[in-house]
Design a protein around this motif. Sequence first.
Motif, PDB file in Angstrom:
ATOM      1  N   ASP A  20       0.834  -1.202   0.000  1.00 42.61           N
ATOM      2  CA  ASP A  20       0.000   0.000   0.000  1.00 42.61           C
ATOM      3  C   ASP A  20       0.870   1.253   0.000  1.00 42.61           C
ATOM      4  O   ASP A  20       1.758   1.410   0.851  1.00 42.61           O
ATOM      5  N   GLY A  21       0.630   2.129  -0.959  1.00 45.73           N
ATOM      6  CA  GLY A  21       1.355   3.393  -1.039  1.00 45.73           C
ATOM      7  C   GLY A  21       2.729   3.309  -1.659  1.00 45.73           C
ATOM      8  O   GLY A  21       3.401   4.341  -1.814  1.00 45.73           O
ATOM      9  N   VAL A  22       3.177   2.109  -2.025  1.00 46.74           N
ATOM     10  CA  VAL A  22       4.516   1.957  -2.607  1.00 46.74           C
ATOM     11  C   VAL A  22       4.455   2.271  -4.102  1.00 46.74           C
ATOM     12  O   VAL A  22       3.650   1.698  -4.842  1.00 46.74           O
ATOM     13  N   LEU A  23       5.316   3.187  -4.535  1.00 42.26           N
ATOM     14  CA  LEU A  23       5.411   3.581  -5.935  1.00 42.26           C
ATOM     15  C   LEU A  23       6.766   3.158  -6.493  1.00 42.26           C
ATOM     16  O   LEU A  23       7.669   2.776  -5.738  1.00 42.26           O
ATOM     17  N   LYS A  24       6.918   3.280  -7.803  1.00 42.77           N
ATOM     18  CA  LYS A  24       8.174   2.845  -8.408  1.00 42.77           C
ATOM     19  C   LYS A  24       9.371   3.613  -7.850  1.00 42.77           C
ATOM     20  O   LYS A  24      10.469   3.045  -7.702  1.00 42.77           O
ATOM     21  N   LYS A  25       9.187   4.884  -7.504  1.00 41.87           N
ATOM     22  CA  LYS A  25      10.297   5.664  -6.951  1.00 41.87           C
ATOM     23  C   LYS A  25      10.752   5.138  -5.596  1.00 41.87           C
ATOM     24  O   LYS A  25      11.881   5.408  -5.167  1.00 41.87           O
ATOM     25  N   HIS A  26       9.893   4.390  -4.917  1.00 42.52           N
ATOM     26  CA  HIS A  26      10.253   3.797  -3.632  1.00 42.52           C
ATOM     27  C   HIS A  26      11.000   2.469  -3.798  1.00 42.52           C
ATOM     28  O   HIS A  26      11.477   1.910  -2.808  1.00 42.52           O
ATOM     29  N   CYS A  27      11.068   1.978  -5.040  1.00 41.81           N
ATOM     30  CA  CYS A  27      11.660   0.664  -5.299  1.00 41.81           C
ATOM     31  C   CYS A  27      12.936   0.724  -6.134  1.00 41.81           C
ATOM     32  O   CYS A  27      13.801  -0.140  -6.000  1.00 41.81           O
ATOM     33  N   SER A  28      13.045   1.705  -7.008  1.00 47.11           N
ATOM     34  CA  SER A  28      14.141   1.729  -7.977  1.00 47.11           C
ATOM     35  C   SER A  28      15.404   2.346  -7.396  1.00 47.11           C
ATOM     36  O   SER A  28      15.365   3.124  -6.445  1.00 47.11           O
ATOM     37  N   TYR A  29      16.525   1.987  -8.021  1.00 49.30           N
ATOM     38  CA  TYR A  29      17.828   2.525  -7.653  1.00 49.30           C
ATOM     39  C   TYR A  29      18.390   3.325  -8.814  1.00 49.30           C
ATOM     40  O   TYR A  29      18.140   3.016  -9.979  1.00 49.30           O
ATOM     41  N   SER A  30      19.181   4.317  -8.494  1.00 50.85           N
ATOM     42  CA  SER A  30      19.807   5.142  -9.517  1.00 50.85           C
ATOM     43  C   SER A  30      20.926   4.384 -10.219  1.00 50.85           C
ATOM     44  O   SER A  30      21.609   3.548  -9.623  1.00 50.85           O
ATOM     45  N   LEU A  31      21.116   4.688 -11.493  1.00 46.10           N
ATOM     46  CA  LEU A  31      22.237   4.123 -12.241  1.00 46.10           C
ATOM     47  C   LEU A  31      23.542   4.853 -11.913  1.00 46.10           C
ATOM     48  O   LEU A  31      24.628   4.330 -12.153  1.00 46.10           O
ATOM     49  N   TYR A  32      23.434   6.030 -11.339  1.00 47.97           N
ATOM     50  CA  TYR A  32      24.616   6.856 -11.080  1.00 47.97           C
ATOM     51  C   TYR A  32      25.304   6.402  -9.798  1.00 47.97           C
ATOM     52  O   TYR A  32      24.663   6.247  -8.756  1.00 47.97           O
ATOM     53  N   ARG A  33      26.604   6.209  -9.868  1.00 46.33           N
ATOM     54  CA  ARG A  33      27.367   5.747  -8.714  1.00 46.33           C
ATOM     55  C   ARG A  33      27.873   6.931  -7.895  1.00 46.33           C
ATOM     56  O   ARG A  33      28.267   7.959  -8.449  1.00 46.33           O
ATOM     57  N   ASP A  34      27.921   6.739  -6.584  1.00 42.60           N
ATOM     58  CA  ASP A  34      28.564   7.701  -5.686  1.00 42.60           C
ATOM     59  C   ASP A  34      30.027   7.284  -5.567  1.00 42.60           C
ATOM     60  O   ASP A  34      30.342   6.281  -4.926  1.00 42.60           O
ATOM     61  N   VAL A  35      30.902   8.016  -6.205  1.00 43.90           N
ATOM     62  CA  VAL A  35      32.312   7.621  -6.284  1.00 43.90           C
ATOM     63  C   VAL A  35      33.190   8.391  -5.291  1.00 43.90           C
ATOM     64  O   VAL A  35      34.419   8.243  -5.301  1.00 43.90           O
ATOM     65  N   ARG A  36      32.582   9.170  -4.408  1.00 43.29           N
ATOM     66  CA  ARG A  36      33.369  10.029  -3.523  1.00 43.29           C
ATOM     67  C   ARG A  36      34.339   9.247  -2.646  1.00 43.29           C
ATOM     68  O   ARG A  36      35.462   9.689  -2.408  1.00 43.29           O
ATOM     69  N   PHE A  37      33.919   8.092  -2.157  1.00 42.57           N
ATOM     70  CA  PHE A  37      34.753   7.332  -1.221  1.00 42.57           C
ATOM     71  C   PHE A  37      35.121   5.963  -1.795  1.00 42.57           C
ATOM     72  O   PHE A  37      35.433   5.034  -1.047  1.00 42.57           O
ATOM     73  N   SER A  38      35.085   5.844  -3.120  1.00 41.88           N
ATOM     74  CA  SER A  38      35.348   4.572  -3.774  1.00 41.88           C
ATOM     75  C   SER A  38      36.606   4.651  -4.632  1.00 41.88           C
ATOM     76  O   SER A  38      36.863   5.662  -5.291  1.00 41.88           O
ATOM     77  N   LYS A  39      37.378   3.570  -4.636  1.00 44.04           N
ATOM     78  CA  LYS A  39      38.529   3.495  -5.529  1.00 44.04           C
ATOM     79  C   LYS A  39      38.091   3.332  -6.978  1.00 44.04           C
ATOM     80  O   LYS A  39      38.810   3.711  -7.900  1.00 44.04           O
ATOM     81  N   ASN A  40      36.926   2.737  -7.164  1.00 43.77           N
ATOM     82  CA  ASN A  40      36.366   2.579  -8.509  1.00 43.77           C
ATOM     83  C   ASN A  40      35.661   3.885  -8.891  1.00 43.77           C
ATOM     84  O   ASN A  40      34.637   4.238  -8.313  1.00 43.77           O
ATOM     85  N   LYS A  41      36.199   4.574  -9.848  1.00 42.05           N
ATOM     86  CA  LYS A  41      35.660   5.879 -10.236  1.00 42.05           C
ATOM     87  C   LYS A  41      34.741   5.813 -11.456  1.00 42.05           C
ATOM     88  O   LYS A  41      34.386   6.864 -12.008  1.00 42.05           O
ATOM     89  N   ASP A  42      34.347   4.609 -11.869  1.00 42.11           N
ATOM     90  CA  ASP A  42      33.369   4.514 -12.958  1.00 42.11           C
ATOM     91  C   ASP A  42      32.096   5.245 -12.539  1.00 42.11           C
ATOM     92  O   ASP A  42      31.561   4.998 -11.455  1.00 42.11           O
ATOM     93  N   PRO A  43      31.567   6.117 -13.378  1.00 42.16           N
ATOM     94  CA  PRO A  43      30.442   6.956 -12.950  1.00 42.16           C
ATOM     95  C   PRO A  43      29.090   6.243 -12.937  1.00 42.16           C
ATOM     96  O   PRO A  43      28.137   6.748 -12.332  1.00 42.16           O
ATOM     97  N   TYR A  44      28.981   5.059 -13.579  1.00 44.09           N
ATOM     98  CA  TYR A  44      27.683   4.414 -13.709  1.00 44.09           C
ATOM     99  C   TYR A  44      27.734   2.951 -13.281  1.00 44.09           C
ATOM    100  O   TYR A  44      28.746   2.250 -13.510  1.00 44.09           O
ATOM    101  N   LYS A  45      26.665   2.487 -12.686  1.00 47.76           N
ATOM    102  CA  LYS A  45      26.489   1.058 -12.463  1.00 47.76           C
ATOM    103  C   LYS A  45      26.257   0.393 -13.812  1.00 47.76           C
ATOM    104  O   LYS A  45      25.764   1.019 -14.756  1.00 47.76           O
ATOM    105  N   THR A  46      26.557  -0.881 -13.888  1.00 44.25           N
ATOM    106  CA  THR A  46      26.356  -1.608 -15.141  1.00 44.25           C
ATOM    107  C   THR A  46      25.219  -2.618 -14.986  1.00 44.25           C
ATOM    108  O   THR A  46      25.229  -3.685 -15.588  1.00 44.25           O
ATOM    109  N   TRP A  47      24.247  -2.275 -14.166  1.00 47.42           N
ATOM    110  CA  TRP A  47      23.060  -3.088 -13.965  1.00 47.42           C
ATOM    111  C   TRP A  47      21.879  -2.182 -13.630  1.00 47.42           C
ATOM    112  O   TRP A  47      22.063  -1.032 -13.218  1.00 47.42           O
ATOM    113  N   PHE A  48      20.681  -2.702 -13.815  1.00 42.54           N
ATOM    114  CA  PHE A  48      19.459  -2.068 -13.337  1.00 42.54           C
ATOM    115  C   PHE A  48      18.978  -2.878 -12.135  1.00 42.54           C
ATOM    116  O   PHE A  48      19.135  -4.096 -12.110  1.00 42.54           O
ATOM    117  N   SER A  49      18.376  -2.210 -11.158  1.00 43.97           N
ATOM    118  CA  SER A  49      17.956  -2.940  -9.967  1.00 43.97           C
ATOM    119  C   SER A  49      16.767  -2.255  -9.302  1.00 43.97           C
ATOM    120  O   SER A  49      16.495  -1.073  -9.531  1.00 43.97           O
TER     121      SER A  49
END
Length: 227
Positions: A55-84
Amino acid sequence: MSISPSLLAFLSELKQHNSREWFAEHKASYESEKALFDGLIEQLIQEFSAFENMDGVLKKHCSYSLYRDVRFSKNKDPYKTWFSASFSEGGRKSGYMDYYLHIEPGGKSFLGGGMYNPTPEQLAAYRQEVDYNGATLRGIVEAASFVELFGQAEGDLLKKIPKGFDPDPADEVYLRRKQLFYWHHFSDKDIVSPDFTSKLMLSAMQLKPFLDFLNATFFDKEPFLKA
């Protein structure tokens, strides 16, 4: 409903050319594939509502962004390579153990769920519940139908049983768990087939008793029963 073969092609290309320049040139393809995936999420919310409180759950409450947060990661690739996406009462930020759907080419797609990153309080509650009620957990995750789909447990283990427990030998491995999660993989052929959604939901229903066990342990939450 199935996953479009063009989504797998897009993600394969993105893995080879994971740069902002390439992504900008292919932004229209991304937006088209995202719209299709959003449609799948909306359908799955309806499917999950048959046995979970959505009840009340919309797609925005379920989906994840393709954009990676690289601030604290050694991997600086800007995008995930999956949808989830993940599905639970209240959405992915609710704290409940959820059904996590991961779509990635090369047979890396899966449906999974469980205790991936528990808090110390959750681990303590889990171990206490196993000490009291390990037979229930074993009855769920060692059932032949569950093992056939999800195989053996994933996650890190302590080398020894934590102090203060004198368990049934059958519960020892569960008390040593720092993580406890399961996943069922789908081939690329599986996810583009017309019956993918049906197969996905059958797997989800098999996973439900395990997630119910964890949610009852962490949140004193009874399984949802459709009125």
